[in-house]
Design a protein around this motif. Structure first.
Motif, PDB file in Angstrom:
ATOM      1  N   GLY A  13       0.793  -1.213   0.000  1.00 36.86           N
ATOM      2  CA  GLY A  13       0.000   0.000   0.000  1.00 36.86           C
ATOM      3  C   GLY A  13       0.825   1.263   0.000  1.00 36.86           C
ATOM      4  O   GLY A  13       0.367   2.306   0.413  1.00 36.86           O
ATOM      5  N   ALA A  27      -1.116   5.762   2.014  1.00 34.83           N
ATOM      6  CA  ALA A  27      -2.137   4.776   2.292  1.00 34.83           C
ATOM      7  C   ALA A  27      -2.175   3.816   1.107  1.00 34.83           C
ATOM      8  O   ALA A  27      -1.214   3.685   0.361  1.00 34.83           O
ATOM      9  N   ARG A 341     -12.558  -2.283  -0.621  1.00 31.68           N
ATOM     10  CA  ARG A 341     -11.330  -2.064   0.135  1.00 31.68           C
ATOM     11  C   ARG A 341     -10.200  -2.983  -0.330  1.00 31.68           C
ATOM     12  O   ARG A 341     -10.429  -4.102  -0.766  1.00 31.68           O
ATOM     13  N   ASN A 342      -9.004  -2.460  -0.218  1.00 33.91           N
ATOM     14  CA  ASN A 342      -7.771  -3.217  -0.474  1.00 33.91           C
ATOM     15  C   ASN A 342      -7.726  -3.822  -1.878  1.00 33.91           C
ATOM     16  O   ASN A 342      -7.247  -4.932  -2.077  1.00 33.91           O
ATOM     17  N   ASN A 369      -8.595   2.098   1.491  1.00 38.17           N
ATOM     18  CA  ASN A 369      -7.325   1.383   1.324  1.00 38.17           C
ATOM     19  C   ASN A 369      -7.184   0.731  -0.048  1.00 38.17           C
ATOM     20  O   ASN A 369      -6.713  -0.401  -0.167  1.00 38.17           O
ATOM     21  N   ASP A 393      -8.039   6.559   3.147  1.00 39.54           N
ATOM     22  CA  ASP A 393      -6.756   5.837   3.102  1.00 39.54           C
ATOM     23  C   ASP A 393      -6.486   5.188   1.752  1.00 39.54           C
ATOM     24  O   ASP A 393      -5.946   4.081   1.680  1.00 39.54           O
TER      25      ASP A 393
END
Length: 714
Positions: A13, A27, A341-342, A369, A393
């Motif tokens: 990240g 982030a 996310r992610n 994220n 983030d």
């Protein structure tokens, strides 16, 4: 084979500088791979870029640079981590295809890496301001062997010109095993060779596995039409490197009872153009409530997920979405409690991640994220209306025409639209080289844009903890993009760090108000604030200083002109330090003593090169050609910094590629008794943009060291 440029790795990240660019603490997603820029590798090819101009190849490249290989030329990467798989972002000329030979530690592999222009050069003439775009594509390969950090992997062009942008190295997980009690698609007649049509086998498996798991074993499966009626079922593969579905339309359904879980396989389409009337998407419509999508590789589709209907509490995580001709994901109204996310997204032909509150508002949903790179016709993240939305983030890099890094907007496109409402939270995001020239407005878009396009912004917009680095234009933009002057208000910006913005920190073009607290800026190109609401006489935009702000207190004075990147004062003060706040790079750095410390205005911080590795270079990009006549070189003034002599020459360049020696090597004595300061007078000559100190020795420490490098016109 000369090494070119800087390397930036997307790892855990974070934008991680391996050499020599400064690191961006960021982030973003925690990623299973590390990306290395081609311009940082060793090559016999030539560098492309940097360039932000719409329609150029470099403008769509990661870092705005890439390496062009003609037949027989190669680029050799130093592997940054243990790996057995690689993905390469590349371009080939329109209408051409071919392959790259692959070498590991000098040994040529039997496998080659296929490259093609088939998925590139997309035209969307119905989108105002667009040009041919989507120049790059991605190609991946299992190496069938393990490589370690420090090993060499090279790619060599054979019969077609290839421009290599970036390589992703990873350790691919071994194939997962079949879950007990699952229904395998091969048991229903699916062909894992990819030759036969497996559509009916997938449909039968989905029907038979209701309440359970559909297993997609390792292999390649061809589907010729979309699945429907998918509900209360898990579709699971052996991992996206092993289970691959070839389909441009995987699920197409307007509703579902939900509880659908899709994970751990690849869906790779054959979408070569953007046709908005066609559902050429991985998911088109609804998965139903309490569903999830995870561990997927989605590529060569129009859109990854175009979500309408009921998708409440959907979780989309740990996926890679590459080379879509339009959005990566779009929550197209009615979404509630969705978490995205992610994920890693690269090379989208529209917004990489979007929420568009059409028909009903998206509510209480978030993008968190995610790492986003190179959307080439819109924004990294766009929020078009909605209630109580969070953007948190995320790491976004290298946006192109018509796009900001993040857009918070009341642009409706169609009705019924539901404008921004409640609290819009934009927190902890990092934006690198984001913002672009808007060809429809004929002026730039900021890295983070708040846009009262079709109606005034009444929501509470809370922007906190933002890091903006190397925006080609402005950092924060407040605008009514329709030109109708709707107000942008109820906005707070807290705790932002802005580094090297091309024009201004605040670009205010509509009436409204925003409060800024703790916003610090360095390397501002033109002025702190551009405050020129449009239409003229429509109202004022109030910039409220809430305290703790620094580095951007000047205002652009002429609303009849736009500041150009790096324009600054048209008659520079000859006593102004031209190097302060500018981009500094080096051949190496020791620990936290990075190049930027040599141009931060603080004589107590310093850059230190890699130890025991002379010669070493420190290069400062002054932003434009300057007739530099004097350098002031400093070390920290404290007595503990004992006297020492550094041997160095001064070099200059207009383009950052070809350097000439301005002042031959000689010894310079740094002594704390005289402030640890050395003045270097330069001869008259043509201007230079890139200033380089080439250091070959230091009697006080086995490394090059400078706490400040200052450049003056007199």
């Amino acid at each position: 084979m000369p090494a070119l440029g800087a390397v930036v790795a997307l790892a855990a990240g974070m934008l991680v500088a391996l050499t020599p660019a400064p690191a961006h603490a960021a982030a973003g997603a925690t990623l299973p791979f590390t990306s290395v820029e081609a311009e940082a590798a060793t090559t016999t090819g030539s560098m492309v870029g940097p360039d932000h101009t719409q329609g150029t190849l470099a403008s769509e490249a990661s870092g705005r640079r890439a390496v062009r290989l003609n037949s027989g030329q190669r680029v050799e990467f130093t592997v940054p981590r243990a790996a057995d798989a690689v993905n390469v972002a590349y371009n080939v000329p329109e209408g051409q295809s071919g392959s790259l030979d692959v070498y590991v530690n000098g040994a040529k592999l039997a496998k080659t890496l296929p490259v093609t222009s088939q998925y590139s050069y997309v035209d969307t003439g119905w989108i105002a301001g667009s040009r041919t775009h989507h120049f790059f594509a991605n190609s991946r390969l299992l190496l069938d062997r393990n490589v370690q950090a420090g090993d060499k992997v090279a790619f060599q062009a054979t019969g077609v010109q290839v421009t290599v942008d970036v390589a992703d190295f990873e350790q691919a997980a071994a194939p997962a095993t079949r879950p007990a009690g699952s229904v395998s698609v091969t048991d229903r007649g699916a062909d894992p060779s990819g030759r036969g049509d497996s559509t009916q086998a997938f449909r039968e498996a989905v029907s038979a596995a209701r309440g359970g798991v559909v297993w997609i074993p390792p292999g390649e499966y061809r589907l010729t039409s979309a699945l429907g009626g998918v509900q209360d079922v898990t579709l699971q593969g052996a991992g996206h490197w092993h289970s691959v579905v070839r389909s441009s339309r995987f699920i197409d359904q307007s509703s579902s009872a939900g509880n659908v879980h899709i994970k751990d396989f690849a869906v790779i389409g054959e979408v070569t153009e953007r046709v908005d009337s066609q559902p050429d998407n991985f998911v088109n419509g609804s998965l139903g409530p309490n569903s999830s999508v995870s561990g997927m590789w989605l590529q060569h589709l129009k859109v990854g997920l175009w979500l309408t209907g009921n998708n409440d509490n959907l979780v989309v995580e740990n996926n890679r979405i590459l080379d879509t001709t339009a959005d990566g994901l779009n929550l197209n109204g009615t979404a509630k409690g969705v978490r995205v996310r992610n994920n890693f997204l690269r090379n989208q032909g529209d917004d990489s991640l979007a929420m568009w509150s059409l028909n009903a508002p998206n509510t209480q949903s978030s993008f968190e994220n995610n790492t986003i790179s190179q959307p080439n016709l819109a924004n990294g993240i766009a929020i078009y209306g909605g209630t109580d939305i969070t953007v948190k983030d995320n790491l976004i890099a290298d946006t192109n025409a018509l796009g900001s890094g993040i857009a918070i907007s009341n642009q409706k496109f169609l009705d019924p639209f539901h404008p921004l409402a409640g609290t819009i939270t934009v927190s902890g995001n990092t934006l690198v080289r984001t913002g672009a020239m808007n060809p429809n407005w004929n002026h730039p878009m900021g890295a983070l844009r708040v846009d009262s396009y079709d109606s005034a912004i009444e929501a509470q917009v809370r922007i906190t903890g933002t890091t903006i680095t190397d925006s080609p234009y402005s950092a924060f933009e407040f605008v009514s993009g329709s030109g109708r002057g709707y107000a942008a208000r109820n906005i707070t910006v807290d705790g932002a760090t802005v580094t090297r913005t091309g024009t201004v920190v605040v670009q205010a073009e509509t009436q409204g108000t925003a409060t800024f607290r703790g916003v610090t800026a360095t390397g501002v190109g033109s002025a702190g604030v551009y405050n020129c609401p449009y239409p003229s006489g429509s109202g004022t935009f109030t910039v409220t200083d809430g305290g703790g702000n620094s580095g951007w207190n000047s205002t652009w004075s002429d609303c009849s002109t736009w500041p150009e990147p790096g324009q600054g004062d048209p008659d520079p003060d000859p006593d102004r330090n031209l190097a302060r706040g500018r981009t500094a790079t080096a051949t190496g750095s020791q620990d936290v003593y990075t190049p930027g410390r040599a141009v931060d205005g603080d004589a107590n911080s310093y850059w230190e090169s890699a130890n025991h590795a002379f010669p070493q270079d420190l290069t400062v990009d002054l932003g434009s050609s300057q007739a530099v006549r004097r350098l002031v070189l400093k070390l920290p003034p404290q007595a503990v910094w004992q006297a020492r002599t550094q041997t160095l020459s001064v070099q200059g360049s207009t383009d950052g590629s070809a350097y000439t020696t301005i002042l031959a090597a000689r010894d310079y004595r740094f002594d704390p008794a005289t402030g640890n300061t050395v003045t270097v007078n330069l001869p008259s000559g043509p201007g230079l943009r890139h200033l380089r100190l080439h250091v070959t020795g230091n009697t006080g420490w086995p490394a090059a060291q400078f706490s400040e490098v200052e450049a003056y016109l007199s």
